[in-house]
Design a protein around this motif. Structure first.
Motif, short mmCIF file in Angstrom:
data_model
loop_
_atom_site.label_atom_id
_atom_site.label_comp_id
_atom_site.label_asym_id
_atom_site.label_seq_id
_atom_site.Cartn_x
_atom_site.Cartn_y
_atom_site.Cartn_z
N UNK A 44 0.84 -1.20 0.00
CA UNK A 44 0.00 0.00 0.00
C UNK A 44 0.87 1.25 0.00
N UNK A 45 1.94 1.24 0.77
CA UNK A 45 2.87 2.36 0.77
C UNK A 45 3.50 2.54 -0.60
N UNK A 46 3.92 1.46 -1.22
CA UNK A 46 4.51 1.50 -2.55
C UNK A 46 3.52 2.11 -3.55
N UNK A 47 2.27 1.74 -3.43
CA UNK A 47 1.24 2.22 -4.36
C UNK A 47 1.02 3.73 -4.27
N UNK A 48 1.43 4.36 -3.18
CA UNK A 48 1.27 5.81 -3.07
C UNK A 48 2.21 6.54 -4.02
N UNK A 49 3.29 5.88 -4.40
CA UNK A 49 4.25 6.49 -5.30
C UNK A 49 5.27 7.37 -4.62
N UNK A 50 5.23 7.47 -3.31
CA UNK A 50 6.22 8.27 -2.58
C UNK A 50 7.60 7.66 -2.77
N UNK A 51 8.58 8.51 -3.05
CA UNK A 51 9.95 8.03 -3.28
C UNK A 51 10.44 7.13 -2.17
N UNK A 52 10.19 7.52 -0.93
CA UNK A 52 10.68 6.73 0.20
C UNK A 52 10.01 5.37 0.26
N UNK A 53 8.75 5.29 -0.12
CA UNK A 53 8.03 4.02 -0.10
C UNK A 53 8.52 3.09 -1.20
N UNK A 54 8.81 3.64 -2.36
CA UNK A 54 9.33 2.83 -3.46
C UNK A 54 10.72 2.31 -3.10
N UNK A 55 11.53 3.18 -2.54
CA UNK A 55 12.86 2.80 -2.11
C UNK A 55 12.79 1.71 -1.03
N UNK A 56 11.86 1.88 -0.13
CA UNK A 56 11.69 0.90 0.94
C UNK A 56 11.32 -0.47 0.36
#
Length: 162
Positions: free
Chosen positions: A142-154
């Protein structure tokens, strides 16, 4: 699968990495040629974050809970790729991030956890760890789906650790 195996302390796997990458382009505003370029660039950014994760990862899943987290996360990644409409993104990803490899890793970590579980033979513990891993992987996806750089990196960092 990497051969390194080290014991993880509580929360040590969570400290796997931090980096910054871009998310999928705004497809509604892109021209057809830009979509291909943006997909390839986006894949390159994901690949770079994954490679950083490999370089910075000093641990490998050891506990049943960690193995189940890895299994669930690779399963989520497989689903993300399966639902992607950006063929340039999917086709330019590192082989380790492919849908086929994601399924292999999902099954590998699940088998590892089950194998270790046989040694402990407490099914209620396994079920509890499995439920927690599924919930955790859902929150990561769900965090990845937000598209936030930090979430994608995570997400890429976790996949590299697994």
């Amino acid at each position: 699968m990497r051969a390194r195996r080290r014991l993880l302390g509580s929360g040590a796997l969570a400290l796997a990495l931090s980096a910054s990458v871009s998310f999928l382009p705004n497809m509604a505003l892109a021209q057809p040629q830009q979509v291909l370029l943006d997909g390839a660039e986006n894949a390159a950014a994901h690949n770079a974050a994954y490679d950083r994760g490999l370089a910075e990862s000093y641990t490998s899943p050891e506990t049943i809970g960690e193995m189940l987290q890895c299994s669930a996360l690779w399963q989520r990644w497989s689903g993300i790729l399966g639902s992607s409409q950006d063929s340039a993104f999917v086709s330019n990803l590192h082989e380790d991030l492919s849908a086929a490899r994601a399924e292999i890793r999902h099954r590998y970590w699940q088998r590892q956890a089950r194998r270790d579980m046989r040694e402990e033979s407490d099914l209620s513990y396994f079920d509890k760890m499995h439920a927690m891993a599924e919930s955790w992987a859902d929150s990561q996806a769900a965090g990845y789906a937000t598209g936030a750089d930090s979430e994608i990196s995570s997400m890429m960092g976790w996949l590299a650790t697994c």
